[in-house]
Design a protein around this motif. Structure first.
Motif, mmCIF file in Angstrom:
data_model
loop_
_atom_site.group_PDB
_atom_site.id
_atom_site.type_symbol
_atom_site.label_atom_id
_atom_site.label_comp_id
_atom_site.label_asym_id
_atom_site.label_seq_id
_atom_site.Cartn_x
_atom_site.Cartn_y
_atom_site.Cartn_z
ATOM 1 N N LEU A 209 0.810 -1.232 0.000
ATOM 2 C CA LEU A 209 0.000 0.000 0.000
ATOM 3 C C LEU A 209 0.836 1.272 0.000
ATOM 4 O O LEU A 209 0.480 2.263 -0.623
ATOM 5 N N LYS A 210 1.953 1.245 0.716
ATOM 6 C CA LYS A 210 2.872 2.413 0.756
ATOM 7 C C LYS A 210 2.129 3.719 1.034
ATOM 8 O O LYS A 210 2.162 4.655 0.213
ATOM 9 N N LEU A 211 1.446 3.766 2.168
ATOM 10 C CA LEU A 211 0.645 4.941 2.524
ATOM 11 C C LEU A 211 1.521 6.028 3.131
ATOM 12 O O LEU A 211 2.502 5.732 3.819
ATOM 13 N N PRO A 212 1.176 7.305 2.900
ATOM 14 C CA PRO A 212 1.921 8.380 3.570
ATOM 15 C C PRO A 212 1.613 8.373 5.070
ATOM 16 O O PRO A 212 0.570 7.888 5.501
ATOM 17 N N LYS A 213 2.546 8.921 5.836
ATOM 18 C CA LYS A 213 2.338 9.044 7.288
ATOM 19 C C LYS A 213 1.219 10.061 7.557
ATOM 20 O O LYS A 213 1.182 11.105 6.893
ATOM 21 N N PRO A 214 0.300 9.783 8.492
ATOM 22 C CA PRO A 214 -0.748 10.772 8.786
ATOM 23 C C PRO A 214 -0.140 12.100 9.240
ATOM 24 O O PRO A 214 0.807 12.116 10.024
ATOM 25 N N ILE A 215 -0.712 13.196 8.735
ATOM 26 C CA ILE A 215 -0.166 14.530 9.009
ATOM 27 C C ILE A 215 -0.084 14.816 10.509
ATOM 28 O O ILE A 215 0.884 15.375 11.006
ATOM 29 N N LEU A 216 -1.116 14.406 11.244
ATOM 30 C CA LEU A 216 -1.200 14.746 12.668
ATOM 31 C C LEU A 216 -0.510 13.745 13.597
ATOM 32 O O LEU A 216 -0.499 13.933 14.807
ATOM 33 N N MET A 217 0.051 12.682 13.028
ATOM 34 C CA MET A 217 0.478 11.541 13.839
ATOM 35 C C MET A 217 1.377 11.888 15.035
ATOM 36 O O MET A 217 1.140 11.448 16.151
ATOM 37 N N ASP A 218 2.413 12.712 14.792
ATOM 38 C CA ASP A 218 3.369 12.993 15.866
ATOM 39 C C ASP A 218 2.766 13.843 16.976
ATOM 40 O O ASP A 218 3.271 13.875 18.095
ATOM 41 N N ILE A 219 1.692 14.542 16.649
ATOM 42 C CA ILE A 219 0.958 15.298 17.670
ATOM 43 C C ILE A 219 -0.127 14.430 18.299
ATOM 44 O O ILE A 219 -0.302 14.399 19.510
ATOM 45 N N ALA A 220 -0.855 13.704 17.440
ATOM 46 C CA ALA A 220 -2.074 13.029 17.914
ATOM 47 C C ALA A 220 -1.773 11.866 18.854
ATOM 48 O O ALA A 220 -2.439 11.716 19.885
ATOM 49 N N ILE A 221 -0.799 11.032 18.537
ATOM 50 C CA ILE A 221 -0.595 9.841 19.370
ATOM 51 C C ILE A 221 -0.205 10.202 20.805
ATOM 52 O O ILE A 221 -0.863 9.762 21.750
ATOM 53 N N PRO A 222 0.831 11.051 21.017
ATOM 54 C CA PRO A 222 1.115 11.424 22.420
ATOM 55 C C PRO A 222 -0.065 12.129 23.090
ATOM 56 O O PRO A 222 -0.343 11.891 24.275
ATOM 57 N N ALA A 223 -0.775 12.975 22.341
ATOM 58 C CA ALA A 223 -1.935 13.654 22.934
ATOM 59 C C ALA A 223 -2.998 12.627 23.353
ATOM 60 O O ALA A 223 -3.555 12.697 24.448
ATOM 61 N N ASN A 224 -3.260 11.666 22.491
ATOM 62 C CA ASN A 224 -4.308 10.686 22.788
ATOM 63 C C ASN A 224 -3.903 9.741 23.918
ATOM 64 O O ASN A 224 -4.757 9.241 24.643
ATOM 65 N N GLN A 225 -2.588 9.511 24.066
ATOM 66 C CA GLN A 225 -2.149 8.680 25.192
ATOM 67 C C GLN A 225 -2.297 9.435 26.512
ATOM 68 O O GLN A 225 -2.183 8.848 27.574
ATOM 69 N N ASN A 226 -2.586 10.737 26.418
ATOM 70 C CA ASN A 226 -2.926 11.522 27.612
ATOM 71 C C ASN A 226 -4.413 11.929 27.592
ATOM 72 O O ASN A 226 -4.791 12.943 28.176
ATOM 73 N N LEU A 227 -5.244 11.153 26.878
ATOM 74 C CA LEU A 227 -6.690 11.393 26.773
ATOM 75 C C LEU A 227 -7.014 12.748 26.150
ATOM 76 O O LEU A 227 -8.079 13.314 26.381
ATOM 77 N N GLY A 228 -6.078 13.275 25.361
ATOM 78 C CA GLY A 228 -6.326 14.539 24.657
ATOM 79 C C GLY A 228 -6.052 15.773 25.499
ATOM 80 O O GLY A 228 -6.244 16.892 25.025
ATOM 81 N N LEU A 229 -5.611 15.566 26.746
ATOM 82 C CA LEU A 229 -5.318 16.715 27.616
ATOM 83 C C LEU A 229 -3.865 17.158 27.423
ATOM 84 O O LEU A 229 -3.016 16.346 27.101
#
Lengths: 233, 233
Positions: A209-229
């Motif tokens: 598939l060779k998909l591009p990396k999601p634009i928000l990934m580096d922000i979203a994953i750490p944020a979501n591991q803190n429940l978005g806070l």
């Protein structure tokens, strides 16, 4: 009796959130709420006259930020998340086979369905399954980051989700084509990636598939591991 | 028992369409389907394993074209429309108090709720009301064309819709703010245009709106009065 969730949509990330209403009309659960819609979602609960019992996540998302922490702070609901997703501030860490109860008589069963991420789960409630990014309508989530594994996703879908009754309604975490709901029976017969395909074929398909990396990934994953806070808040 | 419809959305016109699934999982009704989504909507029916019994319209829309005629042609379903809307090719012409039956035991009751247009109706099914452009979430439809009347809309909402039980779930024909569902109780207490307002106040408010004419109006209304099929076809 056919009981459906209320399905909510975020246009920016094509994410579905779901409100599951208890039959006694007292309380509700929300699955995968999106940060920028927290006030909209609270307004829905208020309009329907419902107390929020739980905020559930199917996994730590890479493409949008959750409002789980905010909703917990404002309503006093409990956050319940998959134990394998590194979402440490959540009160309830779920594992395969756990049951979440709300309202007078509601049971949500947790199925560990790894593959999109190692921790991903699906939730089963009253003939419905909420599959997050594991099984999409006529597709599936990507398996190339966050401990993703095409082998694990194949086993989760074929071994666990396709073992549910054919009439089970499938409510995905995303859709990019305006589709809303499917059934296990239809996906077993027709899913473009998973129906009638060997694990080897599926692995080759996903690897190509060779998909591009999601634009928000580096922000979203750490944020979501803190429940978005905010961290340190 | 809380039974919800499947809610479908058209991003271009912010229109909601609804699939109402019979409890015996054999058949369904679709309300206000949108022309460009007819294949998507057929795919939903196929995935859920449902035969389409009826296509319902709440009124002759001015902002989008219906797929009713197409769905009738392809599936053999019957079109049922408000008798006051000039939608002549429809097999069933509905009036206030009529009941539409489908599945083993489903009843949809027709409420004539004029005001947005003279013919507009709402549909009541299992604790849900589908209000078209009569009552929107925290608002209402415009009353300045197509035999619209703010006086009639006021009487429809206050006299008929607000007479439904407070827990009745309100599913509108449009929403422009990402909202999906409300209740009669909430709208009675909080609707920005209609709660706690006299008929005179409401009339003055609607008269002052000075809304632009919908872009598609001159195409959409004649098309919808022919169930969305080309004239002469």
């Amino acid at each position: 009796m056919n009981v459906n969730p209320v399905q909510l949509f975020d246009v920016d990330s094509s994410t579905f959130s779901y409100i599951l209403v208890a039959d006694d009309n007292t309380s509700a659960v929300i699955i995968d709420p999106v940060e920028r819609h927290w006030q909209r979602d609270l307004a829905h609960l208020e309009r329907l006259g419902l107390k929020l019992a739980y905020v559930l996540e199917t996994h730590a998302h890479a493409d949008h930020v959750t409002s789980a922490g905010k909703l917990v702070d404002v309503t006093g609901a409990r956050a319940a998340v998959p134990s394998g997703c590194g979402i440490m501030p959540a009160e309830v860490q779920l594992k395969d086979g756990d049951v979440i109860r709300f309202g007078a008589d509601e049971r949500i069963e947790v199925l560990h369905t790894p593959g999109h991420t190692a921790g991903s789960v699906s939730y089963v409630w009253r003939g419905n399954v909420f599959t997050g990014d594991t099984l999409l309508i006529d597709g599936c989530g990507r398996t190339d980051f966050q401990s993703g594994s095409s082998q694990a996703l194949y086993d989760s879908v074929i071994g666990k989700l396709f073992a549910l009754p054919d009439t089970t309604r499938v409510w995905p975490g995303h859709d990019y084509k305006g589709q809303s709901v499917s059934t296990i029976g239809w996906e077993k017969r027709h899913n473009a990636r998973l129906a009638n395909r060997s694990k080897e074929d599926f692995g080759a398909l996903m690897a190509a598939l060779k998909l591009p990396k999601p634009i928000l990934m580096d922000i979203a994953i750490p944020a979501n591991q803190n429940l978005g806070l905010p961290h340190g808040a």
